[in-house]
Design an enzyme around this catalytic site. Structure first.
Site, PDB file in Angstrom:
ATOM      1  N   HIS A 149       1.514  -3.049 -13.642  1.00  0.00           N
ATOM      2  CA  HIS A 149       2.712  -3.433 -13.076  1.00  0.00           C
ATOM      3  C   HIS A 149       3.077  -4.957 -13.557  1.00  0.00           C
ATOM      4  O   HIS A 149       2.278  -5.772 -13.438  1.00  0.00           O
ATOM      5  CB  HIS A 149       2.937  -3.190 -11.630  1.00  0.00           C
ATOM      6  CG  HIS A 149       2.737  -2.146 -11.012  1.00  0.00           C
ATOM      7  ND1 HIS A 149       3.658  -0.900 -11.101  1.00  0.00           N
ATOM      8  CD2 HIS A 149       1.557  -1.520 -10.393  1.00  0.00           C
ATOM      9  CE1 HIS A 149       3.221  -0.158 -10.562  1.00  0.00           C
ATOM     10  NE2 HIS A 149       2.288  -0.386  -9.790  1.00  0.00           N
TER      11      HIS A 149
ATOM     12  N   HIS B  77      -5.723   5.783 -12.787  1.00  0.00           N
ATOM     13  CA  HIS B  77      -5.359   6.011 -11.394  1.00  0.00           C
ATOM     14  C   HIS B  77      -4.516   7.089 -11.102  1.00  0.00           C
ATOM     15  O   HIS B  77      -3.625   7.290 -11.844  1.00  0.00           O
ATOM     16  CB  HIS B  77      -4.634   4.700 -11.115  1.00  0.00           C
ATOM     17  CG  HIS B  77      -4.303   4.223  -9.471  1.00  0.00           C
ATOM     18  ND1 HIS B  77      -5.064   4.833  -8.539  1.00  0.00           N
ATOM     19  CD2 HIS B  77      -3.235   3.525  -9.098  1.00  0.00           C
ATOM     20  CE1 HIS B  77      -4.396   4.495  -7.442  1.00  0.00           C
ATOM     21  NE2 HIS B  77      -3.432   3.636  -7.574  1.00  0.00           N
TER      22      HIS B  77
ATOM     23  N   HIS C 191      -7.224  -0.156  -6.000  1.00  0.00           N
ATOM     24  CA  HIS C 191      -7.154  -0.209  -4.404  1.00  0.00           C
ATOM     25  C   HIS C 191      -7.323   1.312  -3.869  1.00  0.00           C
ATOM     26  O   HIS C 191      -7.213   1.646  -2.618  1.00  0.00           O
ATOM     27  CB  HIS C 191      -5.715  -0.585  -4.185  1.00  0.00           C
ATOM     28  CG  HIS C 191      -4.599   0.061  -4.402  1.00  0.00           C
ATOM     29  ND1 HIS C 191      -3.559   0.813  -3.407  1.00  0.00           N
ATOM     30  CD2 HIS C 191      -4.089   0.666  -5.812  1.00  0.00           C
ATOM     31  CE1 HIS C 191      -2.652   1.412  -4.148  1.00  0.00           C
ATOM     32  NE2 HIS C 191      -2.899   1.624  -5.376  1.00  0.00           N
TER      33      HIS C 191
ATOM     34  N   ASP D  86       2.791   6.764  -9.584  1.00  0.00           N
ATOM     35  CA  ASP D  86       3.377   5.796 -10.423  1.00  0.00           C
ATOM     36  C   ASP D  86       2.782   5.642 -11.631  1.00  0.00           C
ATOM     37  O   ASP D  86       3.381   4.986 -12.552  1.00  0.00           O
ATOM     38  CB  ASP D  86       3.800   4.283  -9.409  1.00  0.00           C
ATOM     39  CG  ASP D  86       2.326   3.806  -9.141  1.00  0.00           C
ATOM     40  OD1 ASP D  86       1.462   4.565  -8.980  1.00  0.00           O
ATOM     41  OD2 ASP D  86       2.428   2.461  -8.907  1.00  0.00           O
TER      42      ASP D  86
ATOM     43  N   HIS E 270       7.318   2.515  -1.526  1.00  0.00           N
ATOM     44  CA  HIS E 270       6.499   2.974  -0.349  1.00  0.00           C
ATOM     45  C   HIS E 270       6.628   1.821   0.642  1.00  0.00           C
ATOM     46  O   HIS E 270       5.802   1.308   1.223  1.00  0.00           O
ATOM     47  CB  HIS E 270       5.324   3.613  -0.626  1.00  0.00           C
ATOM     48  CG  HIS E 270       4.360   2.708  -1.351  1.00  0.00           C
ATOM     49  ND1 HIS E 270       3.841   1.394  -0.904  1.00  0.00           N
ATOM     50  CD2 HIS E 270       3.395   3.071  -2.318  1.00  0.00           C
ATOM     51  CE1 HIS E 270       2.756   1.056  -1.528  1.00  0.00           C
ATOM     52  NE2 HIS E 270       2.591   1.667  -2.431  1.00  0.00           N
TER      53      HIS E 270
ATOM     54  N   GLU F  83      -2.493   7.510  -8.299  1.00  0.00           N
ATOM     55  CA  GLU F  83      -1.267   7.562  -7.756  1.00  0.00           C
ATOM     56  C   GLU F  83      -0.058   7.774  -8.915  1.00  0.00           C
ATOM     57  O   GLU F  83       0.063   7.266 -10.001  1.00  0.00           O
ATOM     58  CB  GLU F  83      -1.323   5.911  -7.090  1.00  0.00           C
ATOM     59  CG  GLU F  83      -0.280   5.715  -6.231  1.00  0.00           C
ATOM     60  CD  GLU F  83      -0.126   4.389  -5.403  1.00  0.00           C
ATOM     61  OE1 GLU F  83      -0.903   3.720  -5.681  1.00  0.00           O
ATOM     62  OE2 GLU F  83       0.615   4.424  -4.341  1.00  0.00           O
TER      63      GLU F  83
ATOM     64  N   TYR G 269       2.357  -9.110  -4.347  1.00  0.00           N
ATOM     65  CA  TYR G 269       1.633  -8.014  -4.686  1.00  0.00           C
ATOM     66  C   TYR G 269       0.262  -8.062  -4.054  1.00  0.00           C
ATOM     67  O   TYR G 269      -0.126  -6.955  -3.370  1.00  0.00           O
ATOM     68  CB  TYR G 269       1.482  -7.624  -6.354  1.00  0.00           C
ATOM     69  CG  TYR G 269       1.045  -6.384  -6.737  1.00  0.00           C
ATOM     70  CD1 TYR G 269       1.944  -5.485  -7.030  1.00  0.00           C
ATOM     71  CD2 TYR G 269      -0.053  -6.039  -6.717  1.00  0.00           C
ATOM     72  CE1 TYR G 269       1.680  -3.960  -7.287  1.00  0.00           C
ATOM     73  CE2 TYR G 269      -0.924  -4.662  -7.110  1.00  0.00           C
ATOM     74  CZ  TYR G 269       0.059  -3.818  -7.383  1.00  0.00           C
ATOM     75  OH  TYR G 269      -0.362  -2.628  -7.607  1.00  0.00           O
TER      76      TYR G 269
ATOM     77  N   ASP H 135      -3.643  -1.396 -11.359  1.00  0.00           N
ATOM     78  CA  ASP H 135      -2.992  -2.070 -10.251  1.00  0.00           C
ATOM     79  C   ASP H 135      -3.315  -3.420 -10.068  1.00  0.00           C
ATOM     80  O   ASP H 135      -2.673  -4.424  -9.543  1.00  0.00           O
ATOM     81  CB  ASP H 135      -3.238  -1.223  -9.051  1.00  0.00           C
ATOM     82  CG  ASP H 135      -1.853  -0.350  -9.067  1.00  0.00           C
ATOM     83  OD1 ASP H 135      -0.887  -0.336  -9.794  1.00  0.00           O
ATOM     84  OD2 ASP H 135      -2.244   0.831  -8.262  1.00  0.00           O
TER      85      ASP H 135
HETATM   86 FE   LIG Z   1      -1.886   2.176  -6.825  1.00  0.00          FE
HETATM   87 FE   LIG Z   2       0.685   1.197  -9.182  1.00  0.00          FE
END
Ligand SMILES: [Fe+2]
Ligand SMILES: [Fe+2]
Ligand SMILES: Cc1cc2nc3c(=O)[nH]c(=O)nc-3n(C[C@H](O)[C@H](O)[C@H](O)COP(=O)(O)O)c2cc1C
Length: 393
Positions: free
Chosen positions: A225, A78, A145, A82, A24, A80, A192, A164
């Site tokens: 990650h 989470h 986040h 990913d 992104h 999101e 990051y 994250d």
């Molecule tokens: Fe995220």
């Molecule tokens: Fe992530």
């Protein structure tokens, strides 16, 4: 496609994204990983999934350990995609698996997938889930986040599956911090942090205190990650420093230019700041990755942003960068605007407006009409030297 043992009966079953370079708009120069973890006990739990494109890769790893239909719980730390991207696919295989997440997690997941008939277990901080020998404890990570974010702690293994938080973007065969080098892992975690977590420094300080007060021993941190921290104190201490915006005696100069006048000013400023003994980092807005620029800004004392004037305002790439920086909310900085204009000007005013919104200490801007003269370049050198002295003092 082998799973990797992280602790006894806990396996990494994620995916390696070797060739992604744009996360992104966050430039990731060496790809990424999406980490999912499989916990084998009387009950089987899958903690997070992977980007949808990598569903097959995750399943191959899971199948080396169990029949995926046996999964009892899917912990969705989470929303999101990913991390949740393969949720609907795995639910089709593990039909009876209960999805464990926060209240906002459930709301977000239901907006991403058709969750008709799904069984949710909505959890909040301190809630526990016994799998057999192992106990999971959940910790809400609100706005770290996203509003839905949470972490999962495996009590018996003293393992924090942090999602994250504490992550880094790097595609690698290595799964642990020491294997890529702890310094390299910290360097990547800083990139990051600067591009994902910088706005949330105050919340991070509070959350780290809350975790300390819980007195839960943390032997390892496994984020969603990058590599797993076998040296959790290293990354926790780094997060404390970044969250507090601890600075170096550093001036970051960021500019763009059409016909090189603003560039000449940038160079003179850099020479001046360096002559005062400050560390200098210089970036071109269209040539350098913004992720790298923000990483240097995180711990810089001063930032000089330069732009030519175009149509009474900043050059559009500079406007884009300013919008990006503004969103990440760097704090406690000295700001200096500079640039070249032809007639009415306007760029410097716009840069200063952003500095003021960020509550930077704004110093006298530097503006020249068309090409800077020798005298004007000398003035730019002196302005750079003053900025250098300010960060040294
Ligand atoms: Fe995220
Ligand atoms: Fe992530
Ligand atoms: C398309 C275009 C639009 C411009 N618009 C303005 C303007 O509205 N006001 C102004 O003062 N100068 C304007 N200029 C003049 C530039 O600001 C001037 O040439 C400046 O020296 C360019 O700096 P640079 O060499 O760093 O690109 C414009 C230049 C171009 C090419």
């Amino acid at each position: 496609m082998k799973p990797v043992e992280v602790a006894e009966n806990i396996y990494w079953v994620g995916a390696i994204d070797w060739d992604e370079r744009d996360f992104h708009n966050f430039e990731i120069d060496r790809g990424a990983t999406y980490n999912a973890y499989l916990i084998l006990d009387d009950k089987i739990a899958l903690v997070d999934t992977v980007k949808h494109k990598f569903y097959g890769e995750m399943m191959e790893r899971i199948k080396k350990l169990i029949d995926p239909s046996q999964i009892d719980y899917i912990i969705a730390n989470h929303v999101e995609t990913d991390h949740s991207g393969s949720l609907a696919d795995i639910k089709r295989v593990a039909k009876d698996a209960v999805v464990v997440c926060t209240k906002r997690g459930m709301e977000g997941i239901s907006k991403h997938f058709n969750t008709n008939g799904w069984d949710f277990n909505v959890v909040k901080s301190g809630d526990e889930l016994k799998l057999g020998k192992k106990t999971l404890m959940f910790l809400e990570m609100t706005m770290l986040h996203w509003p839905d974010s949470m972490a999962t702690y495996v009590k018996e293994d003293e393992l924090l599956l942090s999602n994250d938080a504490f992550g880094q973007h790097i595609a690698s065969e290595e799964r642990f911090d020491e294997e890529i080098g702890v310094e390299e892992a910290i360097r990547r975690a800083k990139i990051y942090y600067a591009n994902i977590l910088m706005p949330f420094g105050n919340l991070i300080i509070k959350k780290l205190k809350e975790i300390e007060s819980l007195q839960i021993p943390i032997r390892m941190i496994a984020p969603s990650h990058g590599v797993i921290w076998r040296n959790p104190e290293r990354i926790i201490n780094a997060y404390k420093e970044w969250a507090e915006f601890k600075t170096e005696d550093k001036v970051v100069i960021v500019y763009d230019t059409m016909w090189h006048s603003t560039e000449k000013l940038a160079r003179a400023l850099a020479d001046g700041a360096a002559s005062a003994g400050a560390k200098v980092r210089m970036f071109h807005i269209r040539k350098d990755p913004w992720a790298a620029i923000m990483t240097e800004i995180l711990d810089a004392k001063a930032i000089a942003v330069g732009s030519p004037t175009m149509h009474n305002t900043v050059f559009p790439p500079v406007a884009g960068f300013l919008a990006y920086m503004k969103g990440l909310k760097p704090k406690n900085k000295i700001g200096m605007a500079f640039g070249s204009y032809g007639w009415g000007g306007g760029a410097v005013k716009e840069i200063n407006r952003v500095f003021e919104e960020l509550k930077f200490e704004v110093v006298e801007p530097l503006q020249v009409r068309f090409r800077p003269t020798g005298e004007e370049l000398e003035a730019a050198f002196n302005a750079g030297a003053r900025l250098g002295e300010m960060v040294k003092g």
